[in-house]
Design a protein around this motif. Sequence first.
Motif, PDB file in Angstrom:
ATOM      1  N   UNK A 108       0.772  -1.223   0.027  1.00 28.22           N
ATOM      2  CA  UNK A 108       0.071   0.033   0.020  1.00 28.22           C
ATOM      3  C   UNK A 108       0.793   1.139   0.084  1.00 28.22           C
ATOM      4  N   UNK A 109       0.198   2.438  -0.591  1.00 27.98           N
ATOM      5  CA  UNK A 109       0.825   3.402  -0.553  1.00 27.98           C
ATOM      6  C   UNK A 109      -0.348   4.642  -0.454  1.00 27.98           C
ATOM      7  N   UNK A 110      -0.185   5.666   0.190  1.00 25.12           N
ATOM      8  CA  UNK A 110      -1.359   6.670   0.378  1.00 25.12           C
ATOM      9  C   UNK A 110      -0.933   7.971  -0.263  1.00 25.12           C
ATOM     10  N   UNK A 111      -1.948   8.807  -0.640  1.00 20.46           N
ATOM     11  CA  UNK A 111      -1.681  10.094  -1.302  1.00 20.46           C
ATOM     12  C   UNK A 111      -2.746  10.929  -0.786  1.00 20.46           C
ATOM     13  N   UNK A 112      -2.188  12.196  -0.449  1.00 20.52           N
ATOM     14  CA  UNK A 112      -3.055  13.299   0.398  1.00 20.52           C
ATOM     15  C   UNK A 112      -2.977  14.315  -0.763  1.00 20.52           C
ATOM     16  N   UNK A 113      -4.193  14.897  -1.164  1.00 24.15           N
ATOM     17  CA  UNK A 113      -4.122  16.196  -1.968  1.00 24.15           C
ATOM     18  C   UNK A 113      -5.305  17.021  -1.207  1.00 24.15           C
ATOM     19  N   UNK A 114      -4.709  18.426  -1.100  1.00 22.85           N
ATOM     20  CA  UNK A 114      -5.646  19.581  -0.942  1.00 22.85           C
ATOM     21  C   UNK A 114      -5.840  20.219  -2.149  1.00 22.85           C
ATOM     22  N   UNK A 115      -7.250  20.439  -2.394  1.00 25.87           N
ATOM     23  CA  UNK A 115      -7.284  21.142  -3.824  1.00 25.87           C
ATOM     24  C   UNK A 115      -8.379  22.326  -3.590  1.00 25.87           C
ATOM     25  N   UNK A 116      -8.605  22.943  -4.542  1.00 19.27           N
ATOM     26  CA  UNK A 116      -9.204  24.186  -4.620  1.00 19.27           C
ATOM     27  C   UNK A 116     -10.358  24.305  -6.073  1.00 19.27           C
ATOM     28  N   UNK A 117     -11.609  24.238  -5.754  1.00 18.78           N
ATOM     29  CA  UNK A 117     -12.440  23.854  -7.175  1.00 18.78           C
ATOM     30  C   UNK A 117     -12.905  25.167  -7.390  1.00 18.78           C
ATOM     31  N   UNK A 118     -12.265  25.917  -8.365  1.00 14.72           N
ATOM     32  CA  UNK A 118     -12.756  27.199  -8.616  1.00 14.72           C
ATOM     33  C   UNK A 118     -14.038  27.342  -9.726  1.00 14.72           C
ATOM     34  N   UNK A 119     -14.637  26.001 -10.056  1.00 18.68           N
ATOM     35  CA  UNK A 119     -15.805  26.187 -10.854  1.00 18.68           C
ATOM     36  C   UNK A 119     -15.210  26.060 -12.466  1.00 18.68           C
ATOM     37  N   UNK A 120     -14.486  26.593 -12.836  1.00 18.98           N
ATOM     38  CA  UNK A 120     -13.710  26.230 -13.984  1.00 18.98           C
ATOM     39  C   UNK A 120     -12.310  25.759 -14.456  1.00 18.98           C
ATOM     40  N   UNK A 121     -11.841  25.585 -13.219  1.00 19.66           N
ATOM     41  CA  UNK A 121     -10.558  24.894 -12.860  1.00 19.66           C
ATOM     42  C   UNK A 121     -10.392  24.289 -11.481  1.00 19.66           C
ATOM     43  N   UNK A 122      -9.393  23.695 -11.384  1.00 19.37           N
ATOM     44  CA  UNK A 122      -9.031  22.966 -10.128  1.00 19.37           C
ATOM     45  C   UNK A 122      -7.584  23.379  -9.886  1.00 19.37           C
ATOM     46  N   UNK A 123      -7.287  23.642  -8.590  1.00 18.34           N
ATOM     47  CA  UNK A 123      -5.832  24.026  -8.474  1.00 18.34           C
ATOM     48  C   UNK A 123      -5.380  22.855  -7.054  1.00 18.34           C
ATOM     49  N   UNK A 124      -4.343  22.252  -7.564  1.00 18.53           N
ATOM     50  CA  UNK A 124      -3.911  21.300  -6.508  1.00 18.53           C
ATOM     51  C   UNK A 124      -2.968  21.995  -5.852  1.00 18.53           C
ATOM     52  N   UNK A 125      -3.338  22.253  -4.433  1.00 19.40           N
ATOM     53  CA  UNK A 125      -2.510  23.039  -3.319  1.00 19.40           C
ATOM     54  C   UNK A 125      -1.303  22.614  -2.662  1.00 19.40           C
ATOM     55  N   UNK A 126      -1.773  21.458  -2.285  1.00 18.59           N
ATOM     56  CA  UNK A 126      -0.707  20.448  -1.573  1.00 18.59           C
ATOM     57  C   UNK A 126      -0.786  19.186  -1.832  1.00 18.59           C
TER      58      UNK A 126
END
Length: 140
Positions: A108-126
């Motif tokens: 197993x390996x795990x991934x964490x992502x914090x993202x911001x959905x701006x409606x017209x695009x998504x930004x991966x922040x962390x």
Amino acid sequence: MLKTAIQSVLTAIVLTLPLQAQAQDPVFASYDEMRDEMDRMMVTRDIQSLMLRFGGSDEMTPQQLDQLAAQVEQIYPTDFENVVVIRKGDLQGGFQQELIAYWTGLSYVYAYVLYHDLGDRVVAINFRFNSDFSTLNSLF
């Protein structure tokens, strides 16, 4: 014993780097595009491309990226066969966080992502990944 030592080194490298997206714009047309890219790179263990696309590579030398990729390939010698979001947190203002598991057999390996959905695009922040579930689960 070797696997434990390698996991410790991998954990130390990944945890000591603030993997915030800065090297490339971590902007995607949609959530599905972001996840498709992330899943493809995680499943195939393409760590260098993953770090370049989701951030952190600007804080690592090319040698460190090579070392991290080699360690991942040594710990996980085959591609992952399964992917599932095991935890999701909806935050305010379009921000969301996810904990994703990738595995084959008992590896197993795990991934964490914090993202911001701006409606017209998504930004991966962390973005972070780790072989220790508790480390990433504690971010919720």
